[in-house]
Design an enzyme around this catalytic site. Sequence first.
Site, short mmCIF file in Angstrom:
data_model
loop_
_atom_site.label_atom_id
_atom_site.label_comp_id
_atom_site.label_asym_id
_atom_site.label_seq_id
_atom_site.Cartn_x
_atom_site.Cartn_y
_atom_site.Cartn_z
N SER A 1 0.96 -1.18 -0.11
CA SER A 1 0.02 -0.07 -0.07
C SER A 1 0.73 1.32 -0.14
O SER A 1 0.65 2.23 0.63
CB SER A 1 -1.12 -0.04 1.33
OG SER A 1 -0.16 -0.12 2.46
N ALA B 1 2.87 2.97 -5.44
CA ALA B 1 2.87 1.88 -6.61
C ALA B 1 1.35 1.36 -6.60
O ALA B 1 0.65 1.42 -7.40
CB ALA B 1 3.69 0.87 -6.64
N GLU C 1 18.49 18.23 -6.58
CA GLU C 1 19.33 17.27 -5.82
C GLU C 1 20.14 16.45 -6.81
O GLU C 1 20.84 16.98 -7.79
CB GLU C 1 18.38 15.76 -5.51
CG GLU C 1 17.08 16.58 -4.71
CD GLU C 1 16.54 15.29 -3.98
OE1 GLU C 1 16.68 14.26 -3.53
OE2 GLU C 1 15.09 15.44 -4.29
N HIS D 1 22.26 5.85 0.43
CA HIS D 1 22.53 7.10 0.70
C HIS D 1 23.48 7.89 1.45
O HIS D 1 23.73 7.28 2.66
CB HIS D 1 21.06 7.60 1.38
CG HIS D 1 20.54 9.11 1.03
ND1 HIS D 1 21.05 10.28 1.51
CD2 HIS D 1 19.42 9.72 0.44
CE1 HIS D 1 20.27 11.35 1.38
NE2 HIS D 1 19.72 11.06 0.59
N ARG E 1 24.63 10.10 -6.04
CA ARG E 1 24.69 9.42 -4.75
C ARG E 1 25.95 8.50 -4.48
O ARG E 1 26.56 8.44 -3.57
CB ARG E 1 23.55 8.83 -4.67
CG ARG E 1 22.53 9.83 -4.15
CD ARG E 1 21.16 9.19 -3.75
NE ARG E 1 20.20 10.27 -3.55
CZ ARG E 1 19.06 10.06 -3.25
NH1 ARG E 1 18.51 8.94 -3.36
NH2 ARG E 1 18.19 11.09 -3.25
N HIS F 1 19.51 2.67 1.03
CA HIS F 1 18.41 3.55 0.94
C HIS F 1 17.43 2.88 -0.33
O HIS F 1 16.22 3.28 -0.28
CB HIS F 1 19.20 4.79 0.23
CG HIS F 1 17.93 5.97 0.32
ND1 HIS F 1 17.18 6.45 0.98
CD2 HIS F 1 17.74 6.65 -0.86
CE1 HIS F 1 16.40 7.34 0.73
NE2 HIS F 1 16.67 7.56 -0.50
N ARG G 1 19.98 5.09 -9.44
CA ARG G 1 18.82 5.72 -9.72
C ARG G 1 19.14 7.11 -9.58
O ARG G 1 19.98 7.46 -8.51
CB ARG G 1 17.85 5.42 -8.50
CG ARG G 1 16.56 6.22 -8.42
CD ARG G 1 16.01 5.91 -7.20
NE ARG G 1 16.43 6.38 -6.02
CZ ARG G 1 15.97 7.14 -5.05
NH1 ARG G 1 14.80 7.45 -5.11
NH2 ARG G 1 16.65 7.57 -3.91
N SER H 1 12.30 7.60 -8.27
CA SER H 1 11.45 6.61 -8.01
C SER H 1 9.92 6.62 -7.73
O SER H 1 9.29 6.07 -8.24
CB SER H 1 12.35 5.78 -6.73
OG SER H 1 12.71 6.70 -5.92
N LEU H 2 9.56 7.75 -6.97
CA LEU H 2 8.27 8.02 -6.96
C LEU H 2 7.75 8.09 -8.41
O LEU H 2 6.77 8.03 -8.57
CB LEU H 2 8.19 9.20 -6.22
CG LEU H 2 8.23 9.23 -4.66
CD1 LEU H 2 8.27 10.55 -3.82
CD2 LEU H 2 7.52 8.27 -4.08
#
Length: 507
Positions: free
Chosen positions: A11, A14, A116, A232, A279, A340, A375, A380-381
Amino acid sequence: MITTNYLIIGSGVAGLTFAIKIADRFPDKKVTIVTKSNADESNTKYAQGGIAIVTDETEDSYQKHIEDTLICGDGLCNVEVVKMVVTEGPKRLKELIAWGAKFDKTAKGNFDLGKEGGHSQNRVVHHKDQTGHEIERAILDQVHQKGNITVLDHHFALDLLTEDNQCLGAFVLNQKTNEIITFQSDFTLLATGGIGHLYGHTTNPIIATGDGIAMAFRANATIKDMEFIQFHPTALYDTSIGSKFLISEAVRGFGAYLRTKNGNRFMLDYDSRAELASRDIVSQSIDLELKKSDDKCVYLDCTHLDLEAFIKHFPMIYERCKSIGIDIAKDWIPVVPAQHYLCGGITVDKNGKTAIDNLFACGECSRTGLHGANRLASNSLLEALVYSDKIYNYLADTAFEKKDLNPILSNWELVEKPKINSDYTATVKTGLQLLMRQNAGIVRYETDLHKAKEQLMQWQDELETILKNNQISTELYELNNMITIGNLIVQQSIIRNGNKGSFKKNN
Ligand SMILES: Cc1cc2nc3c(=O)[nH]c(=O)nc-3n(C[C@H](O)[C@H](O)[C@H](O)COP(=O)(O)OP(=O)(O)OC[C@H]3O[C@@H](n4cnc5c(N)ncnc54)[C@H](O)[C@@H]3O)c2cc1C
């Protein structure tokens, strides 16, 4: 047995965004979400920085976002996937806003865009430093308004139910009653998130144990790129094991410096982008500095920044530091790299389909080809939003032929068995986390990986016997899943030659 048209496991962003769309499109069909903790507990809830989306085409462009993603992925991204995900971002953002998620704006009414590591432009849409919390709130609220969605919290998915390479549902443990329920579903979506707790030191919450990937592996799905794990660079340093509080990359985007204990701004020696290098580079540089100095952490220096503006942008980070006696106007924040994000996972095509019929995967548990070897921050979101939409569109247009369940396969034999001593699971889990940190961490060595492989095989054999002879429990299944994931990471790390993105191996 519970019958449903769409079974969604997880939940976070995604699972929930797919649920909203499919439930709207087919009001007569049943959508069931099973999730192993409280409904809102997920990596999604803790996302701070935001979503990378091109919203201002005067300074930014899709092409720049695509290039930044490709550079970060170090030659291993699927270019077509990158183009698709980047260009669909604005549409997915509009949907989130329509569902009630709020994002920060400037005085002129434009999005207040953060920057970022690895991004050539400011393009991160955010809600203060609590973007994930805001998104999870809004989409869960939508889900609760749909009459044809059932959310079953504290329901732990144990294994997929498959026959002839087709997914027919899943076996799920009701964690409150200890009952094992067979779910029969037309389509199943794995949206189970990341693997952080395999490493102990992680920014992920406790639910991140790689269950979906392990389940898919047991069902013969393809699992790829497990060696690409993002650490991270700046988790708040403390001596405990477990989830670490994240000091968002956006803080470095806002101008903070990384320093050693002696004050050396060491990132200038490693990369021309200094603190805003990607990163992998920042984490590997910190790892090297810590090995050189034998110090336990490095420091994030915010003392030169505008305090009022800092508090406005990062209220949660400011408060958290204050609560442990760090005054960011005067003190440096102690930070270390922590696990991370997992770039690899269950291989899916452009419609989110796995190698198993009627089984889809979305979000952090999936491997789409967007991230390649590393990434790009806040992609990712975006990936989860774009792929849940792809899966929705595919299923909205696909006819389905129902297959009868084989009564033998769909029955989980329930026999009274003893309960495993929780000291055993706790000891093996601590050993596993230490093994992964030491032998499969930021920089890996061939000999350490082979030693880890031996130990993991031994645990896996042990667990196989224990699972047969003991009562099924969440802790036992999570441990088994984490060992499976450890094996996949170690074996795929052994196979890979040459450093790429987040992967660094020495002989
Ligand atoms: C501290 C932090 C900060 C981050 N910041 C950003 C950011 O700024 N921008 C960005 O793009 N990304 C960020 N990320 C990454 C991003 O949040 C995640 O990759 C993304 O939210 C994953 O969404 P998901 O839906 O795939 O999984 P999750 O949100 O993790 O949801 C997984 C769900 O599956 C459930 N689940 C797992 N196993 C089972 C099982 N066996 N049975 C039933 N349910 C199960 C869980 O309980 C959970 O509900 C951050 C991550 C962290 C941890």
